[in-house]
Design a protein around this motif. Sequence first.
Motif, PDB file in Angstrom:
ATOM      1  N   VAL A  50       0.913  -1.162   0.048  1.00  0.00           N
ATOM      2  CA  VAL A  50      -0.030  -0.099   0.081  1.00  0.00           C
ATOM      3  C   VAL A  50       0.838   1.134  -0.023  1.00  0.00           C
ATOM      4  CG1 VAL A  50       0.045   0.064   2.525  1.00  0.00           C
ATOM      5  CG2 VAL A  50      -1.757   0.915   1.070  1.00  0.00           C
ATOM      6  N   ILE A  51       0.641   2.305  -0.619  1.00  0.00           N
ATOM      7  CA  ILE A  51       1.034   3.687  -0.724  1.00  0.00           C
ATOM      8  C   ILE A  51      -0.034   4.581  -0.008  1.00  0.00           C
ATOM      9  CG2 ILE A  51       0.711   3.985  -3.095  1.00  0.00           C
ATOM     10  CD1 ILE A  51       3.281   5.565  -3.024  1.00  0.00           C
ATOM     11  N   ARG A  52       0.148   5.182   0.820  1.00  0.00           N
ATOM     12  CA  ARG A  52      -0.827   5.963   1.485  1.00  0.00           C
ATOM     13  C   ARG A  52      -0.889   7.311   0.710  1.00  0.00           C
ATOM     14  NH1 ARG A  52       1.673   3.170   5.689  1.00  0.00           N
ATOM     15  NH2 ARG A  52       0.332   2.167   6.720  1.00  0.00           N
ATOM     16  N   SER A  53      -2.011   8.168   0.782  1.00  0.00           N
ATOM     17  CA  SER A  53      -2.291   9.516   0.316  1.00  0.00           C
ATOM     18  C   SER A  53      -1.103  10.484   0.750  1.00  0.00           C
ATOM     19  CB  SER A  53      -3.485   9.916   0.487  1.00  0.00           C
ATOM     20  OG  SER A  53      -3.907  10.188   1.760  1.00  0.00           O
ATOM     21  N   ARG A  54      -1.126  11.382   0.226  1.00  0.00           N
ATOM     22  CA  ARG A  54      -0.376  12.666   0.610  1.00  0.00           C
ATOM     23  C   ARG A  54       1.279  12.409   0.636  1.00  0.00           C
ATOM     24  NH1 ARG A  54      -5.263  13.287   2.885  1.00  0.00           N
ATOM     25  NH2 ARG A  54      -6.483  14.974   1.952  1.00  0.00           N
ATOM     26  N   GLU A  55       1.653  11.800   2.025  1.00  0.00           N
ATOM     27  CA  GLU A  55       2.895  11.544   2.333  1.00  0.00           C
ATOM     28  C   GLU A  55       3.480  10.567   1.773  1.00  0.00           C
ATOM     29  OE1 GLU A  55       0.636  10.658   4.385  1.00  0.00           O
ATOM     30  OE2 GLU A  55       0.991   8.933   5.349  1.00  0.00           O
ATOM     31  N   GLY A  56       2.746   9.610   1.122  1.00  0.00           N
ATOM     32  CA  GLY A  56       3.340   8.387   0.283  1.00  0.00           C
ATOM     33  C   GLY A  56       4.130   7.375   1.064  1.00  0.00           C
ATOM     34  N   SER A  57       3.591   7.236   2.453  1.00  0.00           N
ATOM     35  CA  SER A  57       4.499   6.158   2.837  1.00  0.00           C
ATOM     36  C   SER A  57       3.918   4.839   2.621  1.00  0.00           C
ATOM     37  CB  SER A  57       4.212   6.101   4.477  1.00  0.00           C
ATOM     38  OG  SER A  57       2.966   6.249   4.862  1.00  0.00           O
ATOM     39  N   THR A  58       4.787   3.652   2.598  1.00  0.00           N
ATOM     40  CA  THR A  58       4.400   2.268   2.144  1.00  0.00           C
ATOM     41  C   THR A  58       4.459   1.268   2.981  1.00  0.00           C
ATOM     42  OG1 THR A  58       6.865   2.335   1.352  1.00  0.00           O
ATOM     43  CG2 THR A  58       5.257   3.301  -0.257  1.00  0.00           C
ATOM     44  N   ASP A  59       3.670   0.261   2.883  1.00  0.00           N
ATOM     45  CA  ASP A  59       3.768  -0.843   3.697  1.00  0.00           C
ATOM     46  C   ASP A  59       3.956  -2.011   2.836  1.00  0.00           C
ATOM     47  OD1 ASP A  59       2.089   0.180   6.342  1.00  0.00           O
ATOM     48  OD2 ASP A  59       3.950  -0.321   6.467  1.00  0.00           O
ATOM     49  N   TYR A  60       4.287  -3.214   3.142  1.00  0.00           N
ATOM     50  CA  TYR A  60       4.429  -4.566   2.385  1.00  0.00           C
ATOM     51  C   TYR A  60       4.161  -5.709   3.390  1.00  0.00           C
ATOM     52  CZ  TYR A  60       6.943  -1.365  -0.849  1.00  0.00           C
ATOM     53  OH  TYR A  60       7.594  -0.520  -1.588  1.00  0.00           O
ATOM     54  N   GLU A  61       3.298  -6.509   2.766  1.00  0.00           N
ATOM     55  CA  GLU A  61       3.266  -7.785   3.361  1.00  0.00           C
ATOM     56  C   GLU A  61       4.568  -8.444   3.653  1.00  0.00           C
ATOM     57  OE1 GLU A  61       2.539 -11.953   3.766  1.00  0.00           O
ATOM     58  OE2 GLU A  61       3.116 -11.183   1.798  1.00  0.00           O
ATOM     59  N   ASN A  62       5.031  -9.315   4.737  1.00  0.00           N
ATOM     60  CA  ASN A  62       5.984  -9.815   5.100  1.00  0.00           C
ATOM     61  C   ASN A  62       6.836 -10.774   3.766  1.00  0.00           C
ATOM     62  OD1 ASN A  62       6.117  -8.788   7.470  1.00  0.00           O
ATOM     63  ND2 ASN A  62       5.277 -10.533   8.526  1.00  0.00           N
ATOM     64  N   SER A  63       6.103 -11.205   3.110  1.00  0.00           N
ATOM     65  CA  SER A  63       6.460 -12.121   2.132  1.00  0.00           C
ATOM     66  C   SER A  63       6.958 -11.540   0.883  1.00  0.00           C
ATOM     67  CB  SER A  63       5.682 -13.496   1.535  1.00  0.00           C
ATOM     68  OG  SER A  63       4.384 -12.821   1.038  1.00  0.00           O
ATOM     69  N   VAL A  64       6.693 -10.396   0.445  1.00  0.00           N
ATOM     70  CA  VAL A  64       7.027  -9.810  -0.353  1.00  0.00           C
ATOM     71  C   VAL A  64       8.164  -8.461  -0.161  1.00  0.00           C
ATOM     72  CG1 VAL A  64       4.862 -10.133  -1.590  1.00  0.00           C
ATOM     73  CG2 VAL A  64       5.422  -7.712  -0.523  1.00  0.00           C
ATOM     74  N   LYS A  65       8.479  -8.264   1.253  1.00  0.00           N
ATOM     75  CA  LYS A  65       9.283  -7.195   1.703  1.00  0.00           C
ATOM     76  C   LYS A  65      10.777  -7.403   0.951  1.00  0.00           C
ATOM     77  CE  LYS A  65       7.405  -5.687   5.830  1.00  0.00           C
ATOM     78  NZ  LYS A  65       7.693  -5.798   7.282  1.00  0.00           N
ATOM     79  N   GLY A  66      11.306  -6.439   0.243  1.00  0.00           N
ATOM     80  CA  GLY A  66      12.745  -6.532  -0.321  1.00  0.00           C
ATOM     81  C   GLY A  66      12.668  -7.133  -1.808  1.00  0.00           C
ATOM     82  N   ARG A  67      11.474  -7.426  -2.254  1.00  0.00           N
ATOM     83  CA  ARG A  67      11.292  -8.176  -3.389  1.00  0.00           C
ATOM     84  C   ARG A  67      10.457  -7.240  -4.379  1.00  0.00           C
ATOM     85  NH1 ARG A  67       8.956 -12.776  -4.828  1.00  0.00           N
ATOM     86  NH2 ARG A  67       7.411 -12.887  -2.667  1.00  0.00           N
ATOM     87  N   PHE A  68       9.279  -6.562  -3.977  1.00  0.00           N
ATOM     88  CA  PHE A  68       8.378  -5.773  -4.498  1.00  0.00           C
ATOM     89  C   PHE A  68       8.411  -4.304  -3.876  1.00  0.00           C
ATOM     90  CE2 PHE A  68       4.497  -9.119  -4.925  1.00  0.00           C
ATOM     91  CZ  PHE A  68       5.567  -9.825  -5.582  1.00  0.00           C
ATOM     92  N   THR A  69       8.194  -3.508  -4.707  1.00  0.00           N
ATOM     93  CA  THR A  69       8.209  -2.031  -4.571  1.00  0.00           C
ATOM     94  C   THR A  69       7.023  -1.243  -5.102  1.00  0.00           C
ATOM     95  OG1 THR A  69      10.736  -2.036  -4.497  1.00  0.00           O
ATOM     96  CG2 THR A  69       9.550   0.080  -4.777  1.00  0.00           C
ATOM     97  N   ILE A  70       6.405  -0.416  -4.308  1.00  0.00           N
ATOM     98  CA  ILE A  70       5.178   0.226  -4.838  1.00  0.00           C
ATOM     99  C   ILE A  70       5.704   1.630  -4.936  1.00  0.00           C
ATOM    100  CG2 ILE A  70       4.500   0.742  -2.625  1.00  0.00           C
ATOM    101  CD1 ILE A  70       1.523   0.431  -3.664  1.00  0.00           C
TER     102      ILE A  70
END
Length: 124
Positions: A50-70
């Motif tokens: 997910v990428i949040r509105s405005r500030e654009g902070s991001t979160d990733y599900e654990n299994s994709v961390k380090g492999r996926f980029t939003i």
Amino acid sequence: QVQLVESGGGAVQPGGALRLSCAGSGLSVDKLSIGWFRQAPGKEREGVSVIRSREGSTDYENSVKGRFTISRDNAKNTVYLQMDSLKPEDTAVYYCAAALNIVSVWVLSEYDYWGQGTQVTVSS
């Protein structure tokens, strides 16, 4: 009319990469939180990133961390999901969704608009 359109899915071998796009119309992607979800056959839909509105902070599900980029391109009103080092367990239909106001980013009911999905298949 609000619409989200995903593209970029396809079939790749393990270790390969794909970039998914989520193009918005009737809304501004920088003013909403945009999430990527996926649903594999026989499984529930789950949050990926997910990428949040405005500030654009991001979160990733654990299994994709380090492999996926939003990421987000405000000029193109599009959110991307770069998927690297793909694994067979990443095989699913990937959906993007938009939320006007969000508290729990992984809760499906928090999202107001959904795209139609794009198939990603990772197989040798």
